[in-house]
Design a protein around this motif. Structure first.
Motif: not given
Length: 443
Positions: A58-66, A73-84
């Motif tokens: 319910n929150v965008v990847a950029a705000k979901m770092g653990a 951190h989360f956004a950077k982790t999934v960046e290579a998988e094509g997620y923005q």
């Protein structure tokens, strides 16, 4: 008997986001922890254990770092998988992310995971002794209770209904099986509650190919709103009325008229703990009784993609969201006959369903919890419900009132902090508690 585990600095009960990240934060600080989780979902918890890609964050990847100090951190982790960074990523993927953090903490030698049911916790000379369901025990210098949201109390009307026709916990194995069975037979389904749990169950039914009728029912018929692009309207805490719910609500309505309700609600998010703690007990009760349903659907929004699917199902006539209440529920020839009273109507109407699912959200009164550890803590005087009965009474550092070297995390501290269910809220609490524990164990 005692387990063959070296005494830890901390025993953490609960392996969802809160417990997992506290163990990882403590490992960073060189403090050994034992993480106790009975469900086998350690590193994921209930929220992130779903296997369905339709269940989005319910929150965008950029705000979901653990990590509290690495929100990206989360956004950077999934960046290579094509997620923005502004994507709403499947919750399944977030569960994998948390699980990887837990495995790294275990590999450090600082964290041990114990798959067991914590039955009780008692103070000891060395700190705490936690008794487990298999008769073994764990000893540690400190205790952290990190239970996530618990299953709701079943509605009175469902007390005598069989498990094949009524599901109280849609996230249990039995609950998921029942939902899959209803989808396979295209059965008509009643969802009691129209919040986030309802949305998830509707998506599960739709993903499984369900083509029957779904009726979602709540007193006001309010469903979660969608995220949408908007210009931020940041404010200072001094601009927000504190100490009066009436003045706060008036300010929020006026601010919404000026900048839009999404920007208005988001503008007070950094200050929700301060705002909540400034309210009187009477105003907190008033908020829970009257304003909470409206706050929940505006504050806890869903991904636009999910909102679009819900809207499509309503337009197709497959999903009906109505305001009303269940007056009675009976089994008749292997089906449910449910008396539904629509809001504003005097009479009720009987409607037949093949399955009813409790989607009212998490347990609302902690004193009604069936968790053995919590009940033993209450009975021993080592913890007590907060004045609103939402969770445990804790101080500003999340220390459990009436206990030494004991803390609570996440939803269990709602009475003190209110907004403490989403990752951006909890991660700060987790880091602060880890610091507090580190300081305490030095003494």
């Amino acid at each position: 008997m005692a387990r063959d585990i070296e005494p830890a600095g901390v025993v953490i009960v609960g392996g969802g986001y809160s417990g997992t990240m506290l163990a990882a934060e403590l490992a960073r600080r060189g403090i050994k922890a034992v993480l106790v989780e009975r469900s086998g979902r350690e590193g994921r918890g209930t929220a992130y254990s779903t296997p369905e890609d339709a269940h989005l964050l319910n929150v965008v990847a950029a705000k979901m770092g653990a990590w509290a100090d690495q929100p990206e951190h989360f956004a950077k982790t999934v960046e290579a998988e094509g997620y923005q960074p502004d994507d709403f990523v499947p919750r399944r993927r977030y569960g994998e992310y948390l699980n990887a953090i837990l495995h790294e903490a275990e590999a450090s030698g600082q964290v041990t995971v114990v798959k067991a049911d914590a039955q009780s916790a008692k103070p000891s000379d060395s700190g705490w002794t936690v008794e487990l369901g298999d008769g073994s025990s764990l000893k540690a210098s400190a205790l952290v209770v990190a239970h996530g949201n618990q299953a709701p109390e079943p509605p009175e009307a469902a007390e005598c209904i069989s498990d094949t026709l009524f599901v109280n916990d849609p996230w249990s194995d039995a609950g998921r099986t029942a939902v899959e069975r209803a989808a396979a037979t295209n059965s008509d389904v009643l969802l009691i509650g129209t919040g986030l749990t309802m949305v998830d169950v509707v998506l599960s039914l739709d993903e499984a190919g369900h083509r029957g009728r779904i009726c979602a029912l709540s007193r006001r018929g309010l469903a979660p709103r969608s995220h949408a692009d908007h210009d931020p309207a940041p404010i200072k805490i001094e601009e927000v009325p504190r100490g009066s719910l009436k003045q706060l609500w008036k300010w929020l309505r006026n601010q919404s008229a000026r900048v839009g309700w999404r920007a208005a609600v988001d503008s007070i998010r950094p200050y929700t703990h301060q705002i909540w703690q400034a309210l009187t007990h009477a105003d907190r009760l008033r908020f829970l009784r009257h304003a909470r349903p409206w706050w929940d659907v505006h504050r806890h929004r869903i991904a636009p993609e999910v909102a679009g699917r819900i809207k499509h199902l309503v337009q197709e006539g497959r999903l009906h969201i109505i305001a009303g209440r269940v007056k009675a529920m009976n089994e008749e020839n292997g089906r449910l006959s449910v008396a539904i009273q629509r809001r504003g109507m005097q009479d009720s109407k009987s409607v037949n369903f093949s399955l009813a699912v409790n989607c009212t959200g998490p347990l609302g009164s902690i004193s009604e919890s069936e968790d053995p550890l919590l009940n033993r803590l209450f009975e021993g005087g080592h913890a007590r419900p907060d004045s609103l009965d939402l969770g445990l009474e804790v101080d500003g550092k999340s220390r459990i009132a009436g206990a030494k070297r004991a803390w609570a995390l996440g939803p269990l501290t709602r009475g003190a902090f209110w907004e403490i269910t989403a990752v951006p809220d909890i991660r700060g609490q987790v880091a602060r508690v880890a610091d507090d524990i580190a300081e305490e164990l030095k003494r």
